[in-house]
Design a protein around this motif. Structure first.
Motif, PDB file in Angstrom:
ATOM      1  N   ALA A  25       0.839  -1.202   0.000  1.00 21.28           N
ATOM      2  CA  ALA A  25       0.000   0.000   0.000  1.00 21.28           C
ATOM      3  C   ALA A  25       0.873   1.251   0.000  1.00 21.28           C
ATOM      4  N   ASP A  26       1.919   1.266   0.823  1.00 16.98           N
ATOM      5  CA  ASP A  26       2.792   2.439   0.854  1.00 16.98           C
ATOM      6  C   ASP A  26       3.583   2.576  -0.444  1.00 16.98           C
ATOM      7  N   ARG A  28       2.386   1.759  -3.449  1.00 21.36           N
ATOM      8  CA  ARG A  28       1.411   2.337  -4.384  1.00 21.36           C
ATOM      9  C   ARG A  28       1.172   3.816  -4.105  1.00 21.36           C
ATOM     10  N   LYS A  29       1.106   4.181  -2.827  1.00 20.41           N
ATOM     11  CA  LYS A  29       0.802   5.570  -2.437  1.00 20.41           C
ATOM     12  C   LYS A  29       2.051   6.436  -2.313  1.00 20.41           C
ATOM     13  N   ARG A  30       3.230   5.807  -2.495  1.00 18.08           N
ATOM     14  CA  ARG A  30       4.516   6.497  -2.333  1.00 18.08           C
ATOM     15  C   ARG A  30       4.638   7.136  -0.960  1.00 18.08           C
ATOM     16  N   LYS A  31       4.324   6.342   0.030  1.00 15.12           N
ATOM     17  CA  LYS A  31       4.468   6.773   1.416  1.00 15.12           C
ATOM     18  C   LYS A  31       5.645   6.021   2.028  1.00 15.12           C
ATOM     19  N   GLN A  35       8.465   7.282  -0.602  1.00 19.75           N
ATOM     20  CA  GLN A  35       8.217   8.683  -0.952  1.00 19.75           C
ATOM     21  C   GLN A  35       9.435   9.327  -1.613  1.00 19.75           C
ATOM     22  N   HIS A 112       7.255   0.524   4.625  1.00 16.15           N
ATOM     23  CA  HIS A 112       6.188   1.423   5.072  1.00 16.15           C
ATOM     24  C   HIS A 112       6.614   2.261   6.271  1.00 16.15           C
TER      25      HIS A 112
END
Length: 145
Positions: A25-26, A28-31, A35, A112
């Motif tokens: 998830a991170d 995909r969200k670039r978290k 990032q 993450h």
């Protein structure tokens, strides 16, 4: 385009059934540790492998064999999952041998957004060491223990 591989902890994936959902998830969200990759640039997950398990005398050879399965497909970076960074007492040695064997490959210590390491370590230890019924109990006719 950045091509990414992830190494997860074998105990977490095999014993505790972690499906790397938060890591993915991170990504995909670039978290979290993803990032750092530019938002306008495609980010491709090439593969996920788990470590070779808590090592024996062949630890470095085993981890390099695992990493080879990603490196051969031209990954730019390998991320050690959060569980590897929080739980693995061999992570520094693993990072060292990976960087030595694959000098052009970036090794990133994390996936993450991290939680409190000590709390997480305690929770995982409790899960790994919880009493449970196993094959010995079934063989000895103690299914409910």
């Amino acid at each position: 385009m950045a091509r990414i591989g992830i190494i997860t902890c074998s105990n977490c994936t095999q014993e505790l059934n972690c499906a790397s959902v938060v890591c993915l998830a991170d990504l995909r969200k670039r978290k979290g540790f993803f990032q750092k990759y530019p938002a306008g640039e495609p980010l491709e997950l090439v593969g996920i492998i788990n470590c070779a398990g808590c090592p024996t005398l062949g630890a470095t050879e085993k981890i390099l064999r695992k990493v080879r399965s990603l490196a051969e497909f031209r990954v730019d970076a390998i991320h050690l999952s959060y569980c590897m960074t929080a739980l693995c007492p061999f992570k520094n040695r693993y990072m060292e041998v990976i960087k030595e064997a694959y000098p052009g490959l970036e090794v990133v210590e994390g996936t993450h957004t991290p939680r409190d390491f000590k709390v997480f370590q305690g929770e995982v230890k409790e899960l790994l060491c919880a009493t449970r019924v196993d094959m010995t109990d079934l063989i000895k006719s103690r299914p409910g223990k």
